[in-house]
Design a protein around this motif. Sequence first.
Motif, PDB file in Angstrom:
ATOM      1  N   ARG A 164      42.652  47.133  38.366  1.00  0.00           N
ATOM      2  CA  ARG A 164      41.573  48.021  38.818  1.00  0.00           C
ATOM      3  C   ARG A 164      40.242  47.295  38.867  1.00  0.00           C
ATOM      4  O   ARG A 164      39.188  47.923  38.951  1.00  0.00           O
ATOM      5  CB  ARG A 164      41.469  49.226  37.889  1.00  0.00           C
ATOM      6  CG  ARG A 164      42.681  50.102  37.940  1.00  0.00           C
ATOM      7  CD  ARG A 164      42.286  51.522  37.592  1.00  0.00           C
ATOM      8  NE  ARG A 164      43.434  52.292  37.192  1.00  0.00           N
ATOM      9  CZ  ARG A 164      43.355  53.366  36.428  1.00  0.00           C
ATOM     10  NH1 ARG A 164      42.207  53.769  35.973  1.00  0.00           N
ATOM     11  NH2 ARG A 164      44.452  54.026  36.118  1.00  0.00           N
ATOM     12  N   ARG A 165      40.292  45.995  38.741  1.00  0.00           N
ATOM     13  CA  ARG A 165      39.102  45.149  38.860  1.00  0.00           C
ATOM     14  C   ARG A 165      38.027  45.505  37.833  1.00  0.00           C
ATOM     15  O   ARG A 165      36.828  45.445  38.139  1.00  0.00           O
ATOM     16  CB  ARG A 165      38.513  45.253  40.274  1.00  0.00           C
ATOM     17  CG  ARG A 165      39.511  44.974  41.399  1.00  0.00           C
ATOM     18  CD  ARG A 165      39.826  43.511  41.526  1.00  0.00           C
ATOM     19  NE  ARG A 165      38.660  42.687  41.786  1.00  0.00           N
ATOM     20  CZ  ARG A 165      38.179  42.427  42.986  1.00  0.00           C
ATOM     21  NH1 ARG A 165      38.751  42.939  44.047  1.00  0.00           N
ATOM     22  NH2 ARG A 165      37.123  41.657  43.138  1.00  0.00           N
ATOM     23  N   SER A 166      38.435  45.861  36.639  1.00  0.00           N
ATOM     24  CA  SER A 166      37.443  46.146  35.596  1.00  0.00           C
ATOM     25  C   SER A 166      36.812  44.867  35.069  1.00  0.00           C
ATOM     26  O   SER A 166      35.680  44.870  34.586  1.00  0.00           O
ATOM     27  CB  SER A 166      38.109  46.892  34.432  1.00  0.00           C
ATOM     28  OG  SER A 166      38.985  46.015  33.713  1.00  0.00           O
ATOM     29  N   GLY A 167      37.568  43.782  35.103  1.00  0.00           N
ATOM     30  CA  GLY A 167      37.088  42.528  34.517  1.00  0.00           C
ATOM     31  C   GLY A 167      37.263  42.490  33.006  1.00  0.00           C
ATOM     32  O   GLY A 167      36.932  41.489  32.364  1.00  0.00           O
ATOM     33  N   ASN A 168      37.772  43.562  32.428  1.00  0.00           N
ATOM     34  CA  ASN A 168      37.885  43.620  30.965  1.00  0.00           C
ATOM     35  C   ASN A 168      38.743  42.497  30.401  1.00  0.00           C
ATOM     36  O   ASN A 168      38.450  41.958  29.332  1.00  0.00           O
ATOM     37  CB  ASN A 168      38.492  44.959  30.521  1.00  0.00           C
ATOM     38  CG  ASN A 168      37.573  46.118  30.779  1.00  0.00           C
ATOM     39  OD1 ASN A 168      36.467  45.940  31.274  1.00  0.00           O
ATOM     40  ND2 ASN A 168      38.018  47.322  30.457  1.00  0.00           N
ATOM     41  N   CYS A 169      39.813  42.145  31.118  1.00  0.00           N
ATOM     42  CA  CYS A 169      40.715  41.112  30.589  1.00  0.00           C
ATOM     43  C   CYS A 169      40.046  39.747  30.584  1.00  0.00           C
ATOM     44  O   CYS A 169      40.512  38.823  29.913  1.00  0.00           O
ATOM     45  CB  CYS A 169      42.013  41.066  31.391  1.00  0.00           C
ATOM     46  SG  CYS A 169      41.771  40.698  33.137  1.00  0.00           S
ATOM     47  N   VAL A 188      33.699  32.151  31.822  1.00  0.00           N
ATOM     48  CA  VAL A 188      32.633  31.488  32.570  1.00  0.00           C
ATOM     49  C   VAL A 188      32.797  31.690  34.083  1.00  0.00           C
ATOM     50  O   VAL A 188      31.816  31.582  34.831  1.00  0.00           O
ATOM     51  CB  VAL A 188      32.600  29.984  32.193  1.00  0.00           C
ATOM     52  CG1 VAL A 188      33.838  29.241  32.695  1.00  0.00           C
ATOM     53  CG2 VAL A 188      31.320  29.321  32.654  1.00  0.00           C
ATOM     54  N   PHE A 189      33.999  32.074  34.532  1.00  0.00           N
ATOM     55  CA  PHE A 189      34.230  32.251  35.968  1.00  0.00           C
ATOM     56  C   PHE A 189      34.272  33.720  36.399  1.00  0.00           C
ATOM     57  O   PHE A 189      34.596  34.020  37.552  1.00  0.00           O
ATOM     58  CB  PHE A 189      35.518  31.545  36.390  1.00  0.00           C
ATOM     59  CG  PHE A 189      35.413  30.055  36.291  1.00  0.00           C
ATOM     60  CD1 PHE A 189      34.451  29.359  36.996  1.00  0.00           C
ATOM     61  CD2 PHE A 189      36.268  29.333  35.460  1.00  0.00           C
ATOM     62  CE1 PHE A 189      34.324  27.977  36.898  1.00  0.00           C
ATOM     63  CE2 PHE A 189      36.165  27.958  35.351  1.00  0.00           C
ATOM     64  CZ  PHE A 189      35.192  27.273  36.072  1.00  0.00           C
ATOM     65  N   LEU A 190      33.943  34.623  35.489  1.00  0.00           N
ATOM     66  CA  LEU A 190      33.924  36.049  35.848  1.00  0.00           C
ATOM     67  C   LEU A 190      32.650  36.353  36.647  1.00  0.00           C
ATOM     68  O   LEU A 190      31.542  36.057  36.198  1.00  0.00           O
ATOM     69  CB  LEU A 190      33.983  36.914  34.585  1.00  0.00           C
ATOM     70  CG  LEU A 190      33.975  38.426  34.795  1.00  0.00           C
ATOM     71  CD1 LEU A 190      35.168  38.869  35.636  1.00  0.00           C
ATOM     72  CD2 LEU A 190      33.994  39.140  33.446  1.00  0.00           C
ATOM     73  N   ARG A 191      32.850  36.946  37.809  1.00  0.00           N
ATOM     74  CA  ARG A 191      31.734  37.239  38.709  1.00  0.00           C
ATOM     75  C   ARG A 191      31.390  38.722  38.608  1.00  0.00           C
ATOM     76  O   ARG A 191      32.285  39.562  38.573  1.00  0.00           O
ATOM     77  CB  ARG A 191      32.178  36.899  40.133  1.00  0.00           C
ATOM     78  CG  ARG A 191      31.098  36.957  41.178  1.00  0.00           C
ATOM     79  CD  ARG A 191      31.675  36.594  42.526  1.00  0.00           C
ATOM     80  NE  ARG A 191      32.878  37.375  42.796  1.00  0.00           N
ATOM     81  CZ  ARG A 191      33.892  36.971  43.556  1.00  0.00           C
ATOM     82  NH1 ARG A 191      33.877  35.781  44.105  1.00  0.00           N
ATOM     83  NH2 ARG A 191      34.925  37.751  43.772  1.00  0.00           N
ATOM     84  N   ALA A 200      34.518  43.765  39.409  1.00  0.00           N
ATOM     85  CA  ALA A 200      34.446  42.428  38.820  1.00  0.00           C
ATOM     86  C   ALA A 200      35.467  41.530  39.505  1.00  0.00           C
ATOM     87  O   ALA A 200      36.496  41.995  40.002  1.00  0.00           O
ATOM     88  CB  ALA A 200      34.725  42.518  37.328  1.00  0.00           C
ATOM     89  N   GLY A 201      35.172  40.266  39.544  1.00  0.00           N
ATOM     90  CA  GLY A 201      36.103  39.366  40.216  1.00  0.00           C
ATOM     91  C   GLY A 201      36.106  37.978  39.615  1.00  0.00           C
ATOM     92  O   GLY A 201      35.147  37.564  38.954  1.00  0.00           O
ATOM     93  N   CYS A 202      37.174  37.279  39.888  1.00  0.00           N
ATOM     94  CA  CYS A 202      37.322  35.906  39.416  1.00  0.00           C
ATOM     95  C   CYS A 202      36.814  34.968  40.511  1.00  0.00           C
ATOM     96  O   CYS A 202      37.313  35.014  41.643  1.00  0.00           O
ATOM     97  CB  CYS A 202      38.795  35.640  39.136  1.00  0.00           C
ATOM     98  SG  CYS A 202      39.124  33.915  38.738  1.00  0.00           S
TER      99      CYS A 202
END
Length: 123
Positions: free
Chosen positions: A16-21, A71-74, A79-81
């Motif tokens: 779900r593109r939360s970026g939490n992981c 460091v690569f989380l946008r 959120a995106g890699c």
Amino acid sequence: MTPQRVAGFPFTFACRRSGNCCAIPGGFVRVTADEAQSIAAHLGLEPAVFARRYLRPDGERLVDGLGSRCVFLRDGAEAGCSIYPVRPAKCRTWPFWPEVLADPALRRLVERTCPGIEPLAQD
Ligand code: SF4
């Protein structure tokens, strides 16, 4: 997106593109030498420059970004890699890690962290 299922895991997953992981407190992203080389090439960096900038001294884990973020989380509404095509295997296989099955505390953490995980109904 059709939820993914992997035999033996008691949940499905649809990102779900939360970026939490990518921002678990105390977490880290392990990279192999081959993965580090692929990411460096993707970024157009010499491996030594990549290592200085993005690897911890052990050479096996990425440095953190802000706080506990990768460091690569946008940032963004979703959120995106920023290295998505060459992200490490650990990221590609989330949340279907063998250790999640072996460690109930880790499983609870993973299930709390990720809004894309849905428990399977028990038989
Ligand atoms: S490399 Fe990409 S997918 Fe892996 S933790 Fe970092 S931002 Fe997330």
